[in-house]
Design an enzyme around this catalytic site. Structure first.
Site, PDB file in Angstrom:
ATOM      1  N   ASN A   9      59.870  28.438  36.284  1.00  0.00           N
ATOM      2  CA  ASN A   9      60.961  28.327  35.322  1.00  0.00           C
ATOM      3  C   ASN A   9      60.757  29.421  34.281  1.00  0.00           C
ATOM      4  OD1 ASN A   9      62.894  27.658  33.476  1.00  0.00           O
ATOM      5  ND2 ASN A   9      62.035  25.669  32.906  1.00  0.00           N
ATOM      6  N   LYS A  11      62.719  30.278  32.025  1.00  0.00           N
ATOM      7  CA  LYS A  11      63.393  29.942  30.766  1.00  0.00           C
ATOM      8  C   LYS A  11      64.186  31.168  30.275  1.00  0.00           C
ATOM      9  CE  LYS A  11      59.901  26.449  30.014  1.00  0.00           C
ATOM     10  NZ  LYS A  11      59.071  25.663  29.117  1.00  0.00           N
ATOM     11  N   HIS A  97      65.814  19.381  31.882  1.00  0.00           N
ATOM     12  CA  HIS A  97      64.560  19.848  31.286  1.00  0.00           C
ATOM     13  C   HIS A  97      64.477  19.315  29.855  1.00  0.00           C
ATOM     14  CE1 HIS A  97      61.463  22.436  29.675  1.00  0.00           C
ATOM     15  NE2 HIS A  97      61.098  22.685  30.925  1.00  0.00           N
ATOM     16  N   GLU A  99      63.697  20.672  27.218  1.00  0.00           N
ATOM     17  CA  GLU A  99      64.288  21.579  26.220  1.00  0.00           C
ATOM     18  C   GLU A  99      65.807  21.376  26.160  1.00  0.00           C
ATOM     19  OE1 GLU A  99      62.478  25.070  27.887  1.00  0.00           O
ATOM     20  OE2 GLU A  99      60.526  24.299  27.244  1.00  0.00           O
ATOM     21  N   GLU A 169      57.313  16.244  33.634  1.00  0.00           N
ATOM     22  CA  GLU A 169      56.798  17.204  32.657  1.00  0.00           C
ATOM     23  C   GLU A 169      56.569  16.494  31.326  1.00  0.00           C
ATOM     24  OE1 GLU A 169      57.961  21.490  33.799  1.00  0.00           O
ATOM     25  OE2 GLU A 169      59.578  20.670  32.591  1.00  0.00           O
ATOM     26  N   GLY A 175      54.008  24.241  27.286  1.00  0.00           N
ATOM     27  CA  GLY A 175      53.805  25.403  26.417  1.00  0.00           C
ATOM     28  C   GLY A 175      52.713  25.212  25.386  1.00  0.00           C
ATOM     29  N   SER A 215      51.847  23.391  31.300  1.00  0.00           N
ATOM     30  CA  SER A 215      50.648  24.236  31.224  1.00  0.00           C
ATOM     31  C   SER A 215      49.899  24.354  32.549  1.00  0.00           C
ATOM     32  CB  SER A 215      49.712  23.748  30.105  1.00  0.00           C
ATOM     33  OG  SER A 215      50.375  23.829  28.845  1.00  0.00           O
TER      34      SER A 215
HETATM   35  P1  13P Z   1      54.638  25.706  30.612  1.00  0.00           P
HETATM   36  O1  13P Z   1      54.119  25.924  32.009  1.00  0.00           O
HETATM   37  O2  13P Z   1      54.818  26.985  29.840  1.00  0.00           O
HETATM   38  O3  13P Z   1      53.855  24.660  29.881  1.00  0.00           O
HETATM   39  O4  13P Z   1      56.129  25.125  30.764  1.00  0.00           O
HETATM   40  C1  13P Z   1      56.340  24.063  31.619  1.00  0.00           C
HETATM   41  C2  13P Z   1      57.788  23.905  31.791  1.00  0.00           C
HETATM   42  O5  13P Z   1      58.498  23.546  30.863  1.00  0.00           O
HETATM   43  C3  13P Z   1      58.374  24.239  33.100  1.00  0.00           C
HETATM   44  O6  13P Z   1      59.669  23.802  33.195  1.00  0.00           O
END
Ligand code: 13P
Length: 253
Positions: A9, A11, A97, A99, A169, A175, A215
């Site tokens: 992803n 983003k 997601h 976010e 997740e 992150g 992560s």
């Molecule tokens: P990270 O791998 O940067 O923690 O992000 C995970 C994520 O949100 C994947 O959709």
């Protein structure tokens, strides 16, 4: 055997030149996928045609969208629909997601509509769920995730639910560099599978791929993916580094 999936992803990251160079480096790393494995690249929508052109020659590699609108078409300025993505060859779409739930107020009810929109065009939703830190600290993560799944997915038939990929997740691991332990991941993945087994039967539940996200990196992918109910990962930051993501693909079962 369930599909094992390494999903990137990206983003809202990378210029077009940077995206192209990352894909070139990945292809040069010469990763290989067996029949039950896929690598999926959820790139910013504007780079999808480029990513399809670059990556589609590789066996079991797919380009995905990070979101779509719930309607098929109409006066929704700035939005892109599931049929539009399907028309350019996109077969996977990330939905819900954290976010998007947080910054764009996406509710379970909206995600139920989006899931149906994606399934209606024969594509695969990668449906995200996961709890915030305070829920994990209170120890009520199972109930929290259970509600997300039931509210958004339980209207689906058994034929539909087997086409959905789940990505668990935990928000506190996204992150942050703080990964769930492989035991925490296995516990909740097994729980998620049991939720589907109770509704649709064990046979159906056993066919659903459940990815872990939060992560994931080259150094922890092997251990996390080795858990019996973890069928790969949804990867943010580490998917932007070719050597990292190539190693994550190689860690698939
Ligand atoms: P990270 O791998 O940067 O923690 O992000 C995970 C994520 O949100 C994947 O959709």
């Amino acid at each position: 055997m369930r599909k094992q999936i390494a999903a990137a992803n990206w983003k809202m990251n990378l210029s077009q030149n940077e995206a192209e160079s990352l894909m070139d480096q990945l292809l040069a790393s010469d990763f290989n996928l067996s029949l039950n494995q896929s690598a999926i690249f959820a790139v910013p929508a504007i780079y999808i045609p480029l990513a399809i052109q670059k990556l589609s020659g590789k066996q079991n590699v797919f380009v995905a969208a990070q979101n779509c609108h719930q309607k098929t078409n109409g006066a929704y300025t700035g939005e892109i629909s599931a049929p539009m993505f399907a028309s350019i060859g996109v077969q996977h779409i990330i939905l819900g997601h954290s976010e998007r739930r947080t910054y764009f107020n996406e509710s379970d009810a909206l995600l139920a509509e989006k899931t149906e929109a994606v399934l209606a065009v024969g594509s695969t939703p990668i449906f995200c769920c996961g709890e915030p830190l305070e829920i994990r600290e209170a120890g009520t993560q199972n109930g929290f995730v259970d509600a997300q799944l039931k509210n958004a997915l339980f209207q689906l038939s058994a034929e539909q639910i087997v086409k959905v990929v789940i990505a668990y997740e935990p928000i506190w691991a996204i992150g942050t560099g703080k990964t769930a332990t492989s035991e925490q991941a296995q516990d909740i993945h097994a729980y998620i599978r049991s939720v589907f087994a109770a509704k649709y039967g064990q046979d159906i539940a056993d066919q659903i791929s459940i990815l872990y996200g939060g992560s994931v990196k080259a150094s922890n992918a092997n251990e996390i993916f080795s858990q019996p109910d973890v069928d790969g990962g949804l990867v943010g930051g580490a998917s932007l580094i070719a050597t990292e993501f190539a190693a994550i693909i190689k860690a698939l079962k």
